[in-house]
Design a protein around this motif. Structure first.
Motif, PDB file in Angstrom:
ATOM      1  N   ARG A  36       0.838  -1.176   0.000  1.00  0.00           N
ATOM      2  CA  ARG A  36       0.000   0.000   0.000  1.00  0.00           C
ATOM      3  C   ARG A  36       0.885   1.243   0.000  1.00  0.00           C
ATOM      4  O   ARG A  36       1.870   1.306   0.734  1.00  0.00           O
ATOM      5  CB  ARG A  36      -0.884  -0.017   1.239  1.00  0.00           C
ATOM      6  CG  ARG A  36      -2.040   0.877   1.087  1.00  0.00           C
ATOM      7  CD  ARG A  36      -3.015   0.578   2.159  1.00  0.00           C
ATOM      8  NE  ARG A  36      -3.581   1.856   2.536  1.00  0.00           N
ATOM      9  CZ  ARG A  36      -4.379   2.024   3.516  1.00  0.00           C
ATOM     10  NH1 ARG A  36      -4.730   1.024   4.267  1.00  0.00           N
ATOM     11  NH2 ARG A  36      -4.855   3.213   3.775  1.00  0.00           N
ATOM     12  N   ASP A  40       1.322  10.216  -1.819  1.00  0.00           N
ATOM     13  CA  ASP A  40       0.026  10.852  -2.031  1.00  0.00           C
ATOM     14  C   ASP A  40       0.173  11.985  -3.032  1.00  0.00           C
ATOM     15  O   ASP A  40       1.016  12.842  -2.849  1.00  0.00           O
ATOM     16  CB  ASP A  40      -0.495  11.404  -0.704  1.00  0.00           C
ATOM     17  CG  ASP A  40      -1.778  12.190  -0.869  1.00  0.00           C
ATOM     18  OD1 ASP A  40      -2.719  11.644  -1.471  1.00  0.00           O
ATOM     19  OD2 ASP A  40      -1.836  13.351  -0.406  1.00  0.00           O
ATOM     20  N   PRO A  41      -0.643  11.991  -4.064  1.00  0.00           N
ATOM     21  CA  PRO A  41      -1.530  10.942  -4.566  1.00  0.00           C
ATOM     22  C   PRO A  41      -0.732   9.932  -5.377  1.00  0.00           C
ATOM     23  O   PRO A  41       0.414  10.179  -5.724  1.00  0.00           O
ATOM     24  CB  PRO A  41      -2.499  11.706  -5.461  1.00  0.00           C
ATOM     25  CG  PRO A  41      -1.653  12.808  -6.024  1.00  0.00           C
ATOM     26  CD  PRO A  41      -0.690  13.185  -4.914  1.00  0.00           C
ATOM     27  N   HIS A  69      -5.084   1.186  -9.137  1.00  0.00           N
ATOM     28  CA  HIS A  69      -5.596   1.660  -7.858  1.00  0.00           C
ATOM     29  C   HIS A  69      -5.180   3.116  -7.678  1.00  0.00           C
ATOM     30  O   HIS A  69      -3.997   3.445  -7.802  1.00  0.00           O
ATOM     31  CB  HIS A  69      -5.050   0.811  -6.706  1.00  0.00           C
ATOM     32  CG  HIS A  69      -5.528  -0.601  -6.751  1.00  0.00           C
ATOM     33  ND1 HIS A  69      -6.677  -1.004  -6.115  1.00  0.00           N
ATOM     34  CD2 HIS A  69      -5.032  -1.696  -7.378  1.00  0.00           C
ATOM     35  CE1 HIS A  69      -6.863  -2.300  -6.339  1.00  0.00           C
ATOM     36  NE2 HIS A  69      -5.875  -2.735  -7.109  1.00  0.00           N
ATOM     37  N   TRP A  71      -4.973   6.286  -5.107  1.00  0.00           N
ATOM     38  CA  TRP A  71      -4.954   6.596  -3.679  1.00  0.00           C
ATOM     39  C   TRP A  71      -4.757   8.099  -3.514  1.00  0.00           C
ATOM     40  O   TRP A  71      -3.901   8.697  -4.157  1.00  0.00           O
ATOM     41  CB  TRP A  71      -3.813   5.859  -2.980  1.00  0.00           C
ATOM     42  CG  TRP A  71      -3.966   4.376  -3.004  1.00  0.00           C
ATOM     43  CD1 TRP A  71      -3.427   3.512  -3.916  1.00  0.00           C
ATOM     44  CD2 TRP A  71      -4.718   3.576  -2.107  1.00  0.00           C
ATOM     45  NE1 TRP A  71      -3.796   2.218  -3.622  1.00  0.00           N
ATOM     46  CE2 TRP A  71      -4.586   2.227  -2.509  1.00  0.00           C
ATOM     47  CE3 TRP A  71      -5.485   3.862  -0.980  1.00  0.00           C
ATOM     48  CZ2 TRP A  71      -5.191   1.175  -1.836  1.00  0.00           C
ATOM     49  CZ3 TRP A  71      -6.084   2.803  -0.303  1.00  0.00           C
ATOM     50  CH2 TRP A  71      -5.936   1.482  -0.731  1.00  0.00           C
ATOM     51  N   LYS A  72      -5.568   8.699  -2.647  1.00  0.00           N
ATOM     52  CA  LYS A  72      -5.445  10.135  -2.386  1.00  0.00           C
ATOM     53  C   LYS A  72      -5.906  10.422  -0.967  1.00  0.00           C
ATOM     54  O   LYS A  72      -6.976   9.975  -0.555  1.00  0.00           O
ATOM     55  CB  LYS A  72      -6.285  10.931  -3.382  1.00  0.00           C
ATOM     56  CG  LYS A  72      -6.156  12.433  -3.190  1.00  0.00           C
ATOM     57  CD  LYS A  72      -6.486  13.173  -4.444  1.00  0.00           C
ATOM     58  CE  LYS A  72      -6.429  14.669  -4.258  1.00  0.00           C
ATOM     59  NZ  LYS A  72      -5.155  15.181  -3.796  1.00  0.00           N
ATOM     60  N   LYS A  73      -5.088  11.168  -0.234  1.00  0.00           N
ATOM     61  CA  LYS A  73      -5.491  11.610   1.105  1.00  0.00           C
ATOM     62  C   LYS A  73      -6.473  12.759   0.925  1.00  0.00           C
ATOM     63  O   LYS A  73      -6.130  13.811   0.374  1.00  0.00           O
ATOM     64  CB  LYS A  73      -4.282  12.100   1.905  1.00  0.00           C
ATOM     65  CG  LYS A  73      -3.322  11.015   2.267  1.00  0.00           C
ATOM     66  CD  LYS A  73      -3.658  10.452   3.600  1.00  0.00           C
ATOM     67  CE  LYS A  73      -2.578   9.463   4.000  1.00  0.00           C
ATOM     68  NZ  LYS A  73      -3.005   8.579   5.038  1.00  0.00           N
ATOM     69  N   ALA A  80     -10.163  11.416  -6.050  1.00  0.00           N
ATOM     70  CA  ALA A  80     -10.061  10.106  -6.704  1.00  0.00           C
ATOM     71  C   ALA A  80     -10.903  10.088  -7.973  1.00  0.00           C
ATOM     72  O   ALA A  80     -10.487   9.536  -8.988  1.00  0.00           O
ATOM     73  CB  ALA A  80     -10.498   8.999  -5.745  1.00  0.00           C
ATOM     74  N   ASP A 117     -11.344   4.370   2.417  1.00  0.00           N
ATOM     75  CA  ASP A 117     -10.432   3.534   3.173  1.00  0.00           C
ATOM     76  C   ASP A 117     -10.845   3.541   4.644  1.00  0.00           C
ATOM     77  O   ASP A 117     -11.309   4.560   5.155  1.00  0.00           O
ATOM     78  CB  ASP A 117      -9.001   4.067   3.014  1.00  0.00           C
ATOM     79  CG  ASP A 117      -7.971   3.058   3.441  1.00  0.00           C
ATOM     80  OD1 ASP A 117      -7.830   2.035   2.738  1.00  0.00           O
ATOM     81  OD2 ASP A 117      -7.326   3.263   4.481  1.00  0.00           O
ATOM     82  N   THR A 122      -8.322   8.475   3.601  1.00  0.00           N
ATOM     83  CA  THR A 122      -7.849   8.168   2.259  1.00  0.00           C
ATOM     84  C   THR A 122      -8.988   7.705   1.371  1.00  0.00           C
ATOM     85  O   THR A 122      -9.812   6.892   1.774  1.00  0.00           O
ATOM     86  CB  THR A 122      -6.780   7.044   2.320  1.00  0.00           C
ATOM     87  OG1 THR A 122      -5.788   7.396   3.285  1.00  0.00           O
ATOM     88  CG2 THR A 122      -6.124   6.841   0.975  1.00  0.00           C
ATOM     89  N   SER A 123      -9.029   8.257   0.150  1.00  0.00           N
ATOM     90  CA  SER A 123      -9.978   7.751  -0.844  1.00  0.00           C
ATOM     91  C   SER A 123      -9.238   6.782  -1.761  1.00  0.00           C
ATOM     92  O   SER A 123      -8.027   6.873  -1.956  1.00  0.00           O
ATOM     93  CB  SER A 123     -10.600   8.895  -1.643  1.00  0.00           C
ATOM     94  OG  SER A 123      -9.636   9.572  -2.403  1.00  0.00           O
ATOM     95  N   HIS A 124      -9.999   5.855  -2.302  1.00  0.00           N
ATOM     96  CA  HIS A 124      -9.420   4.781  -3.110  1.00  0.00           C
ATOM     97  C   HIS A 124     -10.318   4.594  -4.326  1.00  0.00           C
ATOM     98  O   HIS A 124     -11.521   4.424  -4.193  1.00  0.00           O
ATOM     99  CB  HIS A 124      -9.375   3.511  -2.262  1.00  0.00           C
ATOM    100  CG  HIS A 124      -8.813   2.309  -2.950  1.00  0.00           C
ATOM    101  ND1 HIS A 124      -8.975   1.046  -2.454  1.00  0.00           N
ATOM    102  CD2 HIS A 124      -8.094   2.156  -4.095  1.00  0.00           C
ATOM    103  CE1 HIS A 124      -8.386   0.171  -3.237  1.00  0.00           C
ATOM    104  NE2 HIS A 124      -7.846   0.819  -4.243  1.00  0.00           N
TER     105      HIS A 124
END
Length: 137
Positions: A36, A40-41, A69, A71-73, A80, A117, A122-124
């Motif tokens: 993982r 970011d991103p 995949h 990933w972004k905080k 996302a 997430d 976090t967005s996924h």
């Protein structure tokens, strides 16, 4: 080189060569890695599947499904979604360059889904890209 590897290279090249994608995710954050990310991103080139398309008696046509995949905080899924839309636009630009060994007959984003997430920060996004590739004679 395997068709799966050639397609992965073609997808990554398309993404890092697209100004809209790179405006949202730096080229160095488009990676193939197993763990993982802490970056970011990021766009992680993940799982894959290849299937004999069954379209040819020569058995030289493959459907390759690649999973990306995102990933972004962020507190929402907006970032996302923006990255996924940029990926979709980049893939729609035309056939992928798959080296002299393979020809890209078609490439499309076949599905996109968004998840929150469990960390709450976090967005996924999960993007599936289907590529039809043929062996070059």
């Amino acid at each position: 080189m395997s068709v799966e590897t050639v397609v992965q290279i073609g997808i990554r090249s398309r993404l890092i060569g697209d100004a809209e994608v790179i405006a949202l995710v730096p080229a160095g954050h488009v990676l193939d890695r197993s763990q993982r990310p802490i970056i970011d991103p990021s766009i992680i080139i993940g799982e894959g599947l290849s299937i004999d398309d069954g379209d040819s008696i020569a058995r030289n046509r493959y459907r390759v499904v690649s999973t990306l995949h995102i990933w972004k905080k962020e507190p929402s899924l907006a970032g996302a979604r923006a990255i996924a839309w940029a990926i979709r636009a980049a893939i729609k630009q035309g056939r992928l360059d798959l080296s002299p060994d393979f020809h890209c007959a078609d490439c499309r984003v076949s599905s996109v889904r968004y998840l929150r997430d469990p960390d709450g920060e976090t967005s996924h996004g999960v993007v599936e890209i289907e590529t039809i590739a043929e062996d070059m004679p």
